[in-house]
Write a protein that holds these residues in place. Structure first.
Motif, mmCIF file in Angstrom:
data_model
loop_
_atom_site.group_PDB
_atom_site.id
_atom_site.type_symbol
_atom_site.label_atom_id
_atom_site.label_comp_id
_atom_site.label_asym_id
_atom_site.label_seq_id
_atom_site.Cartn_x
_atom_site.Cartn_y
_atom_site.Cartn_z
ATOM 1 N N GLU A 2 -29.077 -44.134 -30.357
ATOM 2 C CA GLU A 2 -28.003 -44.998 -30.837
ATOM 3 C C GLU A 2 -28.034 -46.336 -30.086
ATOM 4 O OE1 GLU A 2 -24.191 -43.159 -30.595
ATOM 5 O OE2 GLU A 2 -24.798 -41.375 -31.735
ATOM 6 N N THR A 3 -27.833 -47.422 -30.823
ATOM 7 C CA THR A 3 -27.775 -48.735 -30.184
ATOM 8 C C THR A 3 -26.498 -48.834 -29.354
ATOM 9 O OG1 THR A 3 -29.025 -49.756 -31.981
ATOM 10 C CG2 THR A 3 -27.739 -51.232 -30.554
ATOM 11 N N HIS A 4 -26.673 -49.227 -28.109
ATOM 12 C CA HIS A 4 -25.529 -49.320 -27.187
ATOM 13 C C HIS A 4 -25.353 -50.758 -26.727
ATOM 14 C CE1 HIS A 4 -22.699 -48.069 -24.049
ATOM 15 N NE2 HIS A 4 -23.341 -48.916 -23.245
ATOM 16 N N PHE A 5 -24.116 -51.201 -26.673
ATOM 17 C CA PHE A 5 -23.800 -52.525 -26.154
ATOM 18 C C PHE A 5 -23.066 -52.365 -24.828
ATOM 19 C CE2 PHE A 5 -24.367 -53.174 -30.661
ATOM 20 C CZ PHE A 5 -25.044 -54.391 -30.723
ATOM 21 N N GLU A 6 -23.492 -53.124 -23.826
ATOM 22 C CA GLU A 6 -22.934 -52.982 -22.475
ATOM 23 C C GLU A 6 -22.640 -54.357 -21.884
ATOM 24 O OE1 GLU A 6 -21.619 -51.000 -19.067
ATOM 25 O OE2 GLU A 6 -22.272 -50.101 -20.973
ATOM 26 N N GLU A 7 -21.464 -54.488 -21.279
ATOM 27 C CA GLU A 7 -21.161 -55.715 -20.548
ATOM 28 C C GLU A 7 -22.048 -55.766 -19.305
ATOM 29 O OE1 GLU A 7 -17.074 -56.334 -19.640
ATOM 30 O OE2 GLU A 7 -16.422 -56.306 -21.731
ATOM 31 N N PHE A 46 -29.281 -52.043 -26.109
ATOM 32 C CA PHE A 46 -30.507 -51.253 -26.009
ATOM 33 C C PHE A 46 -30.337 -49.960 -26.801
ATOM 34 C CE2 PHE A 46 -27.915 -50.552 -22.182
ATOM 35 C CZ PHE A 46 -27.699 -49.175 -22.221
ATOM 36 N N ARG A 47 -31.460 -49.368 -27.170
ATOM 37 C CA ARG A 47 -31.460 -48.072 -27.847
ATOM 38 C C ARG A 47 -32.627 -47.260 -27.322
ATOM 39 N NH1 ARG A 47 -32.240 -47.581 -34.295
ATOM 40 N NH2 ARG A 47 -34.331 -48.267 -33.686
ATOM 41 N N GLY A 48 -32.349 -46.096 -26.793
ATOM 42 C CA GLY A 48 -33.388 -45.228 -26.273
ATOM 43 C C GLY A 48 -33.965 -44.328 -27.344
ATOM 44 N N ASN A 49 -35.277 -44.032 -27.240
ATOM 45 C CA ASN A 49 -35.890 -43.114 -28.203
ATOM 46 C C ASN A 49 -35.661 -41.663 -27.794
ATOM 47 O OD1 ASN A 49 -37.755 -42.520 -26.172
ATOM 48 N ND2 ASN A 49 -39.287 -43.962 -26.971
ATOM 49 N N GLU A 50 -36.303 -40.727 -28.480
ATOM 50 C CA GLU A 50 -36.067 -39.304 -28.216
ATOM 51 C C GLU A 50 -36.537 -38.883 -26.823
ATOM 52 O OE1 GLU A 50 -34.375 -36.956 -29.952
ATOM 53 O OE2 GLU A 50 -33.752 -38.695 -31.114
ATOM 54 N N ILE A 68 -26.464 -44.740 -19.378
ATOM 55 C CA ILE A 68 -25.302 -45.165 -20.152
ATOM 56 C C ILE A 68 -25.698 -45.144 -21.625
ATOM 57 C CG2 ILE A 68 -23.684 -47.066 -20.587
ATOM 58 C CD1 ILE A 68 -24.270 -48.049 -17.736
ATOM 59 N N GLY A 69 -24.824 -44.641 -22.490
ATOM 60 C CA GLY A 69 -25.108 -44.594 -23.913
ATOM 61 C C GLY A 69 -25.762 -43.287 -24.330
#
Length: 364
Positions: free
Chosen positions: A190-195, A175-179, A185-186
């Motif tokens: 920025e694109t974040h990868f999470e288990e 996922f990537r959050g906007n402004e 988490i993350g």
């Protein structure tokens, strides 16, 4: 004790979500926040029942049948329905009815008939459709157990005699959050990868609001990803009518005598006797002609219900015995069922079983 407190307990037994679409159930007269000092439990709410409530200092009536079934355009006292509503409002008496919600309950009307007749090995005659839902959601691996247990605590994952049922698959989420985001988490932007764990869990339809609310409260993410679908699976514990078995087969005349004795009826209207033993029996309280074909498909020896018309009896077609014991008679134990349930739930409260016989049909 408030009216709503009583309602909450009743709807644990028979959630209104399972009432038939044509029905009018719930709080029909009164304020759910009103304090109640006593509850009168009856099959019907008639004028004499309201009088009984006044006499016994009960300001709430729990009635199986709804006194208001179709819309009221006037309340002038011209009909018995209008007079009941007038009297209840004048004396600040709340009226609550659950009707087909209790018909569709596993521990409802048909179940009580089975108990009275001594039938065991019970199953639903016509399971209600679209009563099972499935939630798919995704949680960080570290939070999955907390989310899962919170959902279990509000009723998700209960299937028949089992609970805490779920399916869990591990994978990698992104996922990537906007402004405007505020990620738990993350880093936003920025694109974040999470288990993550994909959690699949079924639940009863009436619990959907509570389950989604719980999910959103306990899930760590700012935006919770989830899917809810309605399943076609047959629910074995919600629906109209019930099938039960006698421990040993009995002959037809013994069966008719048993019906008259246990259901307190002077006469049983029935189709042609078939000269065979009776062991597998379907029952449905109230008007049950709509379930004749279901009873035939189930292969029962007899079907016990009420309000069968002349031509309904032809539908037996030599496959089973149709037995009409009367509408009131088939539902007479319902108020006892409600009384016993509520006194166990709230043992130190004034629940009173109505002494009024509201059967409009007499035999001479």
């Amino acid at each position: 004790m408030k009216v709503q407190d009583i309602i909450t307990h009743i709807e644990e037994l028979c959630p209104l979500a399972y009432a038939e679409d044509f029905d009018n159930v719930g709080l029909l007269v009164g304020d759910r926040n009103q304090q109640t000092n006593g509850v009168l439990i009856s099959l019907d709410t008639l004028e004499n029942v309201v009088d009984e409530a006044i006499e016994k200092n009960c300001n709430m009536i729990v009635s199986f049948h709804p006194i208001i079934f179709s819309g009221l355009k006037k309340i002038t006292g011209k009909t018995y329905v209008e007079r009941v509503v007038q009297k209840a409002i004048k004396n600040d008496i709340a009226i609550y009815a659950m009707h087909t919600a209790l018909d569709n309950s596993w521990n409802g009307v048909s179940d009580r008939i089975c108990d009275e007749l001594g039938l065991t090995q019970k199953s639903i005659l016509i399971p209600q459709k679209a009563t099972i839902k499935k939630l798919i959601t995704f949680a960080p691996k570290a939070s999955a157990e907390k989310v899962r247990n919170a959902l279990f605590a509000v009723g998700a994952g209960s299937i028949g005699n089992y609970d805490h049922c779920s399916f869990n698959t591990e994978g990698l989420g992104s996922f990537r959050g906007n402004e405007a985001s505020n990620p738990t988490i993350g880093i936003k932007g920025e694109t974040h990868f999470e288990e993550e764990v994909q959690l699949g869990i079924t639940f009863a339809r009436h619990l959907e609001g509570k389950i989604i609310n719980t999910l959103q409260q306990v899930h760590p993410y700012e935006e919770v990803a989830y899917e809810v679908t309605t399943l076609e699976n047959t629910n074995q514990h919600i629906g109209m009518g019930m099938i039960g078995h006698f421990e040993k087969p009995i002959n037809e005349m013994h069966f008719m005598t048993l019906l008259k004795t246990k259901m307190k009826v002077p006469v049983v209207r029935h189709s042609h006797l078939l000269g065979k033993m009776i062991q597998k029996v379907a029952v449905l309280g109230g008007s049950g002609s709509f379930a004749i074909e279901a009873a035939k498909r189930a292969g029962v020896d007899a079907y016990v219900t009420a309000d069968l018309k002349y031509h309904d009896f032809y539908k037996a077609e030599g496959q089973l015995i149709l037995a009409d014991i009367g509408h009131y008679e088939s539902e007479q134990y319902t108020k006892n069922l409600l009384f016993e349930y509520l006194t166990k739930k709230i043992p130190n409260f004034a629940f009173i079983l109505s002494a009024e016989n509201t059967n409009p049909i007499k035999y001479s």
